[in-house]
Enzyme design. Structure first.
Site, PDB file in Angstrom:
ATOM      1  N   HIS A   1       1.607   4.819   8.184  1.00 46.28           N
ATOM      2  CA  HIS A   1       1.503   3.598   7.376  1.00 46.28           C
ATOM      3  C   HIS A   1       2.882   3.007   7.104  1.00 46.28           C
ATOM      4  O   HIS A   1       3.099   1.800   7.235  1.00 46.28           O
ATOM      5  CB  HIS A   1       0.795   3.890   6.044  1.00 46.28           C
ATOM      6  CG  HIS A   1      -0.685   3.903   6.125  1.00 46.28           C
ATOM      7  ND1 HIS A   1      -1.403   5.053   6.363  1.00 46.28           N
ATOM      8  CD2 HIS A   1      -1.598   2.909   5.995  1.00 46.28           C
ATOM      9  CE1 HIS A   1      -2.691   4.765   6.376  1.00 46.28           C
ATOM     10  NE2 HIS A   1      -2.843   3.468   6.155  1.00 46.28           N
TER      11      HIS A   1
ATOM     12  N   HIS B   1       0.826  -1.210   0.000  1.00 42.47           N
ATOM     13  CA  HIS B   1       0.000   0.000   0.000  1.00 42.47           C
ATOM     14  C   HIS B   1       0.865   1.267   0.000  1.00 42.47           C
ATOM     15  O   HIS B   1       0.548   2.231  -0.692  1.00 42.47           O
ATOM     16  CB  HIS B   1      -0.939  -0.024   1.206  1.00 42.47           C
ATOM     17  CG  HIS B   1      -1.903   1.116   1.284  1.00 42.47           C
ATOM     18  ND1 HIS B   1      -2.462   1.720   0.182  1.00 42.47           N
ATOM     19  CD2 HIS B   1      -2.429   1.764   2.358  1.00 42.47           C
ATOM     20  CE1 HIS B   1      -3.276   2.684   0.563  1.00 42.47           C
ATOM     21  NE2 HIS B   1      -3.271   2.729   1.887  1.00 42.47           N
TER      22      HIS B   1
END
Length: 192
Positions: A144, A56
């Protein structure tokens, strides 16, 4: 044993800003004379309750199908939080290595980079949230990247409204989508 569904419904959950909205289409319908019902659907991989894999945010990160399944099944702790979660907040929790941590923040608790770094250093195997993202708007990348570079899957878009803080058993397997950076998941907590 009690099973608590902590998933959000795919078609009624608002999409993350900029993501495509899921939809479904009836291809065959018995009420129109077809011999069976058949539905097709379209969805982004990050719709409703879903799991982020390293790809991602990391160019060469693992895709979801390359991750082991063990992090998605096992003991977890639901912890209440609000606002920005820092490294100092994580240090106070004294999270055991190999834990699964779910943040109950009514969709308004987010990890700072230091909070994500502290989780990675603590050796957790999965982190989840009832927000659409673990990161605050405007600072998506850093939290993230901290978690995904440690190959810690991120479970986002949970519905923890009916769950009290405490210890549970999590089952949240992602759909088997080869080569993707994320996939929808059906997440449940088991008690008793």
């Amino acid at each position: 044993m009690q099973i608590i569904d902590i998933s959000r419904e795919l078609f009624s959950t608002p999409a993350y800003p900029g993501d495509p909205a899921p939809y479904r289409e009836a291809i065959r319908r018995m009420e129109l004379g077809d011999g069976y019902n058949l539905t097709a659907f379209f969805s982004g991989c990050h719709s409703a309750t879903h799991i982020d894999a390293p790809r991602h945010f990391l160019r060469d990160g693992k895709t979801l199908d390359q991750l082991p399944l063990a992090p998605f099944y096992g003991p977890c702790t639901v912890v209440p939080a609000e606002g920005l979660i820092t490294g100092a907040d994580i240090d106070r929790l004294a999270i055991p290595k190999g834990s699964r941590l779910l943040i109950k923040g009514e969709g308004r608790a987010f990890f700072t980079q230091s909070g994500a770094f502290a989780l990675a250093q603590a050796g957790i195997c999965l982190v989840g949230t009832d927000a659409l993202s673990i990161a605050p708007p405007g600072d998506e990348a850093a939290p993230h990247e901290e978690l995904l570079s440690a190959e810690i899957p991120i479970l986002e878009g949970l519905d923890l409204s009916r769950v009290e803080p405490g210890a549970y058993f999590l089952c949240a397997f992602p759909l088997f989508l080869r080569g993707t950076e994320a996939a929808p998941a059906r997440a449940v907590l088991l008690t008793g």
